[in-house]
Design a protein around this motif. Structure first.
Motif, PDB file in Angstrom:
ATOM      1  N   ILE A 187      11.207  29.262  -7.114  1.00 36.40           N
ATOM      2  CA  ILE A 187       9.970  30.024  -6.858  1.00 36.40           C
ATOM      3  C   ILE A 187       9.701  30.972  -8.010  1.00 36.40           C
ATOM      4  CG2 ILE A 187       8.936  31.844  -5.445  1.00 36.40           C
ATOM      5  CD1 ILE A 187      10.155  30.469  -2.981  1.00 36.40           C
ATOM      6  N   HIS A 188      10.690  31.733  -8.412  1.00 36.10           N
ATOM      7  CA  HIS A 188      10.503  32.683  -9.514  1.00 36.10           C
ATOM      8  C   HIS A 188      10.112  31.971 -10.807  1.00 36.10           C
ATOM      9  CE1 HIS A 188      11.399  36.600  -7.827  1.00 36.10           C
ATOM     10  NE2 HIS A 188      12.324  36.024  -7.093  1.00 36.10           N
ATOM     11  N   ARG A 189      10.716  30.831 -11.072  1.00 37.18           N
ATOM     12  CA  ARG A 189      10.394  30.077 -12.284  1.00 37.18           C
ATOM     13  C   ARG A 189       8.915  29.676 -12.301  1.00 37.18           C
ATOM     14  NH1 ARG A 189      12.933  24.965 -11.942  1.00 37.18           N
ATOM     15  NH2 ARG A 189      14.867  26.135 -11.899  1.00 37.18           N
ATOM     16  N   HIS A 190       8.415  29.192 -11.178  1.00 34.32           N
ATOM     17  CA  HIS A 190       7.038  28.696 -11.148  1.00 34.32           C
ATOM     18  C   HIS A 190       6.005  29.802 -10.969  1.00 34.32           C
ATOM     19  CE1 HIS A 190       7.893  24.499 -11.640  1.00 34.32           C
ATOM     20  NE2 HIS A 190       8.953  24.688 -10.883  1.00 34.32           N
TER      21      HIS A 190
ATOM     22  N   ASN B 170      -3.683  23.453 -11.062  1.00 44.25           N
ATOM     23  CA  ASN B 170      -2.710  24.331 -11.724  1.00 44.25           C
ATOM     24  C   ASN B 170      -1.760  25.027 -10.749  1.00 44.25           C
ATOM     25  OD1 ASN B 170      -4.876  25.843 -10.709  1.00 44.25           O
ATOM     26  ND2 ASN B 170      -4.450  27.514 -12.126  1.00 44.25           N
ATOM     27  N   ILE B 171      -1.991  24.925  -9.455  1.00 43.01           N
ATOM     28  CA  ILE B 171      -1.117  25.577  -8.473  1.00 43.01           C
ATOM     29  C   ILE B 171       0.223  24.831  -8.439  1.00 43.01           C
ATOM     30  CG2 ILE B 171      -0.757  26.126  -6.035  1.00 43.01           C
ATOM     31  CD1 ILE B 171      -3.830  26.270  -5.759  1.00 43.01           C
ATOM     32  N   PRO B 172       1.338  25.546  -8.691  1.00 42.69           N
ATOM     33  CA  PRO B 172       2.648  24.883  -8.635  1.00 42.69           C
ATOM     34  C   PRO B 172       2.993  24.468  -7.204  1.00 42.69           C
ATOM     35  CG  PRO B 172       2.838  27.124  -9.531  1.00 42.69           C
ATOM     36  CD  PRO B 172       1.438  26.944  -9.080  1.00 42.69           C
ATOM     37  N   ILE B 173       3.579  23.285  -7.085  1.00 42.82           N
ATOM     38  CA  ILE B 173       3.990  22.772  -5.782  1.00 42.82           C
ATOM     39  C   ILE B 173       5.478  22.476  -5.819  1.00 42.82           C
ATOM     40  CG2 ILE B 173       3.706  20.968  -4.061  1.00 42.82           C
ATOM     41  CD1 ILE B 173       0.924  20.483  -5.227  1.00 42.82           C
ATOM     42  N   ILE B 174       6.191  23.085  -4.880  1.00 41.60           N
ATOM     43  CA  ILE B 174       7.621  22.844  -4.712  1.00 41.60           C
ATOM     44  C   ILE B 174       7.791  22.117  -3.386  1.00 41.60           C
ATOM     45  CG2 ILE B 174       9.897  23.881  -4.453  1.00 41.60           C
ATOM     46  CD1 ILE B 174       8.678  26.370  -5.940  1.00 41.60           C
ATOM     47  N   ALA B 175       8.285  20.896  -3.454  1.00 44.18           N
ATOM     48  CA  ALA B 175       8.514  20.124  -2.234  1.00 44.18           C
ATOM     49  C   ALA B 175       9.862  20.517  -1.642  1.00 44.18           C
ATOM     50  CB  ALA B 175       8.479  18.631  -2.541  1.00 44.18           C
ATOM     51  N   LEU B 176       9.861  20.711  -0.345  1.00 51.68           N
ATOM     52  CA  LEU B 176      11.092  20.943   0.414  1.00 51.68           C
ATOM     53  C   LEU B 176      11.217  19.737   1.330  1.00 51.68           C
ATOM     54  CD1 LEU B 176      10.581  24.715   1.360  1.00 51.68           C
ATOM     55  CD2 LEU B 176      11.798  23.759  -0.612  1.00 51.68           C
ATOM     56  N   THR B 177      12.150  18.849   1.031  1.00 52.91           N
ATOM     57  CA  THR B 177      12.168  17.557   1.710  1.00 52.91           C
ATOM     58  C   THR B 177      13.516  17.185   2.293  1.00 52.91           C
ATOM     59  OG1 THR B 177      11.742  15.204   1.410  1.00 52.91           O
ATOM     60  CG2 THR B 177      12.578  16.381  -0.503  1.00 52.91           C
TER      61      THR B 177
ATOM     62  N   LEU C 138      19.409  29.072  -0.406  1.00 55.74           N
ATOM     63  CA  LEU C 138      18.418  30.133  -0.564  1.00 55.74           C
ATOM     64  C   LEU C 138      18.319  30.604  -2.014  1.00 55.74           C
ATOM     65  CD1 LEU C 138      16.371  31.702   1.063  1.00 55.74           C
ATOM     66  CD2 LEU C 138      18.129  33.378   1.576  1.00 55.74           C
ATOM     67  N   LYS C 139      19.437  30.650  -2.709  1.00 55.16           N
ATOM     68  CA  LYS C 139      19.436  31.064  -4.119  1.00 55.16           C
ATOM     69  C   LYS C 139      18.676  30.053  -4.976  1.00 55.16           C
ATOM     70  CE  LYS C 139      20.858  33.989  -7.235  1.00 55.16           C
ATOM     71  NZ  LYS C 139      20.089  35.199  -7.389  1.00 55.16           N
ATOM     72  N   ASP C 140      18.828  28.755  -4.672  1.00 50.26           N
ATOM     73  CA  ASP C 140      18.078  27.726  -5.393  1.00 50.26           C
ATOM     74  C   ASP C 140      16.581  27.863  -5.141  1.00 50.26           C
ATOM     75  OD1 ASP C 140      20.440  26.677  -6.379  1.00 50.26           O
ATOM     76  OD2 ASP C 140      20.564  25.095  -4.854  1.00 50.26           O
ATOM     77  N   LEU C 141      16.209  28.154  -3.890  1.00 48.02           N
ATOM     78  CA  LEU C 141      14.801  28.366  -3.557  1.00 48.02           C
ATOM     79  C   LEU C 141      14.245  29.554  -4.330  1.00 48.02           C
ATOM     80  CD1 LEU C 141      12.319  27.573  -1.873  1.00 48.02           C
ATOM     81  CD2 LEU C 141      13.174  29.099  -0.077  1.00 48.02           C
TER      82      LEU C 141
END
Length: 132
Positions: free
Chosen positions: A123-126, A83-90, A116-119
């Motif tokens: 993050i806030h969404r997840h 259940n931990i959200p994962i955001i890939a930075l690639t 930075l605004k997209d990040l």
């Protein structure tokens, strides 16, 4: 709801083999979210930290030495911490990243260099789901 639980800072794990990228996140994240940041520079360490600390969110580089980010994501999504959200930075191209990360179970991704605004938005969404 217990006030101490509601006010707890989210724990974020950042995984990247490039120390400059981790250092950049250490400076950037406090400006966009009040959190506790822990870091790992390889997939093995990331899996250990996830098992030990159960972070609220993972920021994952894809190209890592040893166990790559896609494999870490796949293993995590098959574990008790799925259940931990994962955001890939690639650094992968958008087309390459989309297919590989979608198949692994990644929740979202941003291509480097990211805004930075997209990040902040992703993050806030997840985190919103786990910190209401």
């Amino acid at each position: 709801m217990n006030m101490s639980l509601r006010c707890k800072k989210p724990l974020i794990l950042a995984v990247d083999d490039n120390q400059d990228n981790l250092l950049l996140l250490e400076y950037q994240l406090p400006e966009i979210i009040d959190c506790v940041l822990i870091t790992a520079s390889d997939g093995e360490t990331a899996l250990s930290l996830i098992a030990e600390r159960s972070p609220d969110l993972v920021l994952m580089d894809v190209l890592l030495p040893g166990i790559d980010g896609v494999e870490v994501i796949s293993r995590l999504k098959r574990s008790s911490n799925a259940n931990i959200p994962i955001i890939a930075l690639t650094g992968l191209s958008k087309a390459d990243a989309h297919d590989r990360l979608s198949q692994s179970g990644c929740d979202a991704y941003l291509c480097k260099p990211y805004d930075l605004k997209d990040l902040q938005t992703v993050i806030h969404r997840h985190l919103a789901y786990s910190h209401l």
